[in-house]
Every structure is written in structure tokens, then in C-alpha cells.
Design a protein around this motif. Sequence first.
Motif, PDB file in Angstrom:
ATOM      1  N   ARG A  79       0.871  -1.175   0.000  1.00  0.00           N
ATOM      2  CA  ARG A  79       0.000   0.000   0.000  1.00  0.00           C
ATOM      3  C   ARG A  79       0.906   1.222   0.000  1.00  0.00           C
ATOM      4  O   ARG A  79       1.860   1.303   0.769  1.00  0.00           O
ATOM      5  CB  ARG A  79      -0.902   0.022   1.225  1.00  0.00           C
ATOM      6  N   TYR A  81       0.647   5.179   0.697  1.00  0.00           N
ATOM      7  CA  TYR A  81      -0.146   6.283   1.232  1.00  0.00           C
ATOM      8  C   TYR A  81       0.412   7.584   0.676  1.00  0.00           C
ATOM      9  O   TYR A  81       1.639   7.757   0.599  1.00  0.00           O
ATOM     10  CB  TYR A  81      -0.052   6.325   2.755  1.00  0.00           C
ATOM     11  N   HIS A  88      -4.892   9.325   1.354  1.00  0.00           N
ATOM     12  CA  HIS A  88      -5.197   8.555   0.148  1.00  0.00           C
ATOM     13  C   HIS A  88      -4.237   7.379   0.049  1.00  0.00           C
ATOM     14  O   HIS A  88      -3.114   7.439   0.562  1.00  0.00           O
ATOM     15  CB  HIS A  88      -5.063   9.432  -1.098  1.00  0.00           C
ATOM     16  N   TYR A  89      -4.653   6.326  -0.626  1.00  0.00           N
ATOM     17  CA  TYR A  89      -3.744   5.201  -0.801  1.00  0.00           C
ATOM     18  C   TYR A  89      -4.107   4.371  -2.020  1.00  0.00           C
ATOM     19  O   TYR A  89      -5.224   4.422  -2.521  1.00  0.00           O
ATOM     20  CB  TYR A  89      -3.695   4.315   0.446  1.00  0.00           C
ATOM     21  N   LEU A  90      -3.113   3.623  -2.490  1.00  0.00           N
ATOM     22  CA  LEU A  90      -3.272   2.647  -3.557  1.00  0.00           C
ATOM     23  C   LEU A  90      -2.816   1.302  -3.016  1.00  0.00           C
ATOM     24  O   LEU A  90      -1.743   1.209  -2.414  1.00  0.00           O
ATOM     25  CB  LEU A  90      -2.397   3.004  -4.767  1.00  0.00           C
ATOM     26  N   ASP A  91      -3.614   0.259  -3.231  1.00  0.00           N
ATOM     27  CA  ASP A  91      -3.228  -1.102  -2.863  1.00  0.00           C
ATOM     28  C   ASP A  91      -2.710  -1.822  -4.093  1.00  0.00           C
ATOM     29  O   ASP A  91      -3.257  -1.671  -5.188  1.00  0.00           O
ATOM     30  CB  ASP A  91      -4.422  -1.870  -2.286  1.00  0.00           C
ATOM     31  N   MET A  92      -1.661  -2.605  -3.900  1.00  0.00           N
ATOM     32  CA  MET A  92      -1.033  -3.333  -4.996  1.00  0.00           C
ATOM     33  C   MET A  92      -0.679  -4.744  -4.561  1.00  0.00           C
ATOM     34  O   MET A  92      -0.380  -4.969  -3.384  1.00  0.00           O
ATOM     35  CB  MET A  92       0.230  -2.613  -5.449  1.00  0.00           C
ATOM     36  N   ASP A  96       1.620  -5.891 -10.092  1.00  0.00           N
ATOM     37  CA  ASP A  96       1.177  -4.514 -10.303  1.00  0.00           C
ATOM     38  C   ASP A  96       2.374  -3.571 -10.440  1.00  0.00           C
ATOM     39  O   ASP A  96       3.390  -3.731  -9.764  1.00  0.00           O
ATOM     40  CB  ASP A  96       0.314  -4.023  -9.140  1.00  0.00           C
ATOM     41  N   VAL A  98       3.517   0.699 -10.513  1.00  0.00           N
ATOM     42  CA  VAL A  98       3.090   2.008 -10.031  1.00  0.00           C
ATOM     43  C   VAL A  98       4.112   3.055 -10.461  1.00  0.00           C
ATOM     44  O   VAL A  98       5.306   2.761 -10.562  1.00  0.00           O
ATOM     45  CB  VAL A  98       2.914   2.016  -8.481  1.00  0.00           C
ATOM     46  N   HIS A 106       5.189  10.245   0.287  1.00  0.00           N
ATOM     47  CA  HIS A 106       4.425   9.005   0.372  1.00  0.00           C
ATOM     48  C   HIS A 106       5.041   8.076   1.414  1.00  0.00           C
ATOM     49  O   HIS A 106       6.154   8.296   1.886  1.00  0.00           O
ATOM     50  CB  HIS A 106       4.344   8.307  -0.994  1.00  0.00           C
ATOM     51  N   GLU A 108       5.405   3.795   1.992  1.00  0.00           N
ATOM     52  CA  GLU A 108       5.263   2.461   1.403  1.00  0.00           C
ATOM     53  C   GLU A 108       5.097   1.459   2.539  1.00  0.00           C
ATOM     54  O   GLU A 108       5.943   1.372   3.409  1.00  0.00           O
ATOM     55  CB  GLU A 108       6.498   2.110   0.582  1.00  0.00           C
TER      56      GLU A 108
END
Length: 146
Positions: A79, A81, A88-92, A96, A98, A106, A108
Motif C-alpha cells: 500500500r 499512502y 489517500h492510498y493505492l493497494d497493490m 502490479d 506504479v 508518500h 510504502e
Amino acid sequence: MTESTVDHTAVPVLTRAGHEDTRTAQSGDCVRVSGVGSQHTPATRIWFGKVTNRPGYRSLPHHHGEAETGGYVLRGSARIYFGENYQHYLDMTEGDFVFVPPFMPHVEANMSTTEDLVWLTTRTPDNIVVNLEDVADALLRGYRRR
């Protein structure tokens, strides 16, 4: 590149498994090793390495200065942030990719408390890591340590 501009004296430089350079910038519990970089190869405009987060561990808040960063999740559950207060965050997961823009703060995180997270990461022009003030784990929605 034309034939007249090719440097015929240059040769590929091999970094064998287990011989990666460890004198690279670090960020908290993210361990970075350099496979291709200015520390141990003739590279001048790229850094390529492996980043490992042990189960339940995360990086410090940081950014990569002017560098553009590409990441690939080789193994694990990640993830990233970002944004105001890292809300906000993106899950991978494995497979995947990025892209992280220059100067973007950010964090990690390894979202697993039992398995390592392993990334392949490339950066141009170099492995720039600017650590920022740490934040409490509770600020990072859904993050938990071991």
C-alpha cells in the motif's frame, strides 16, 4: 544513435545476485539494494534496485526529489499512502506497476503481517530519498504492525 556515436569500448556490467550494493539511501524499514546505479556501475541516468519490507513494516514518509519512480510488486501486498496527511492510498499485489511523480511525499507499507513485500524499483536520474518527519501508524488508515 548513429554508428559514429556508439561507444564501442562500453560493455555490459553484471551485478550478481547477493552482490547488490547496499550503500544506497534508506527510509525507515524499507531496505533498498542497488542492482544498477552510480554506486557500482557506470550508470549516470538510472537507478534500478530491489526494496524489501519485512512483514508489518513500512517506510518513513519520504519523497524522491526530482526523480521519477517506477515500481513493480514482485511479491506481497503493498500500500502506498499519499496526499494530505497520507489519507489517500493505492493497494497493490504481485504483478502490479506504479508510477510515483517527483517530489510526492508518500509512505510504502507492507500490508501483510506474515509475508515479506518485495518491490523492483527504478528511478531516474538516481536513487534520491528525502526522508520526512514520521507520522503515527494510526494516521495510516488500515495499517497495522506485526
